[in-house]
Motif scaffolding. Structure first.
Motif: not given
Length: 255
Positions: A234-237, A243-246, A251-252
């Motif tokens: 949820q935090k990632q969304m 850039l940070i999102f990708l 990494h996940r």
């Protein structure tokens, strides 16, 4: 000539109500009642207040008036040899004033010789008083003996009944003690059984609940892990920087 009843009635007027004998020096009180002078004097000596023994009227002073006429009457009655304490002789016929000498067996009553020859007692059976009394004594003695025997029988019956009552009470008391003892034992047995069943129930409860509670803890741990992952996703969304999102997505995937 005056009858015996008339003489007896006359003599009653000459009797002192205190000593119940013929007056001796009769004295009249202010209330009008008469007593022997010595009788009323002795009566007043025992009291603080002077009162009349008959009407209870009180007198502040001891005024006694000698009644000579009444004294003379008492003297005459005394000379006639009348019994001052006998109001009416029961040994004389009420109708003829004659001495009772016979007993009428037919009417069962005492009569005089004149009554014997009257129409009322015609063809009746008579006995001398002494003989009639002896016959009655024999009858009473027979009745007395019969009642004595009956009393003895009744007393024996009473004793038997009392013994039976005592036996029943003893048996009842013994049975009550036995019942109380048995129920006490039963109560103890039931109490022990109750405690044993409760103990077995607790043990069975623990045996069943232990794996269920373990499973519940595992489920709760798994749930916590899922919630933690959901929170991170949820935090990632919510990340705005692509850039940070990708970078975090790559990494996940590696993890």
């Amino acid at each position: 000539m005056a009858s015996r009843q008339q003489l007896q009635s006359l003599s009653e007027e000459a009797i002192c109500s205190v000593c119940l004998d013929f007056f001796i020096e009769p004295a009249t009180l202010d209330c009008g009642h008469n007593f022997c002078r010595s009788c009323i004097t002795k009566s007043w000596e025992k009291k603080e207040i002077n009162t009349c023994p008959e009407c209870a009227e009180e007198f502040p002073e001891r005024n006694l008036r000698i009644n000579r006429a009444l004294g003379n009457l008492a003297e005459k009655a005394r000379n006639l040899n009348l019994n001052p304490k006998e109001k009416e002789s029961k040994l004389h016929c009420e109708e003829h004033q004659e001495e009772l000498k016979l007993f009428c067996e037919t009417d069962k009553k005492l009569i005089c010789l004149i009554c014997q020859n009257s129409k009322e007692h015609k063809s009746h059976n008579f006995l001398p008083i002494k003989e009639a009394a002896e016959n009655l004594k024999v009858q009473l003695k027979s009745s007395l003996n019969s009642l004595t025997v009956k009393k003895s029988v009744v007393l024996e019956t009473e004793q038997k009944q009392k013994r039976k009552i005592s036996e029943v009470r003893e048996q009842s008391s013994s049975l009550q003690t036995h019942i109380t003892s048995q129920f006490s034992k039963m109560h103890q047995i039931l109490t022990e059984k109750e405690q044993r069943l409760l103990r077995d129930l607790r043990e069975e409860e623990e045996r069943i609940l232990e794996p269920m509670e373990k499973n519940l803890r595992e489920i709760q741990e798994n749930l916590n892990s899922i919630e933690e992952k959901l929170s991170k996703l949820q935090k990632q969304m919510e990340e705005k920087d692509e850039l940070i999102f990708l970078k975090e997505g790559v990494h996940r995937k590696r993890r």
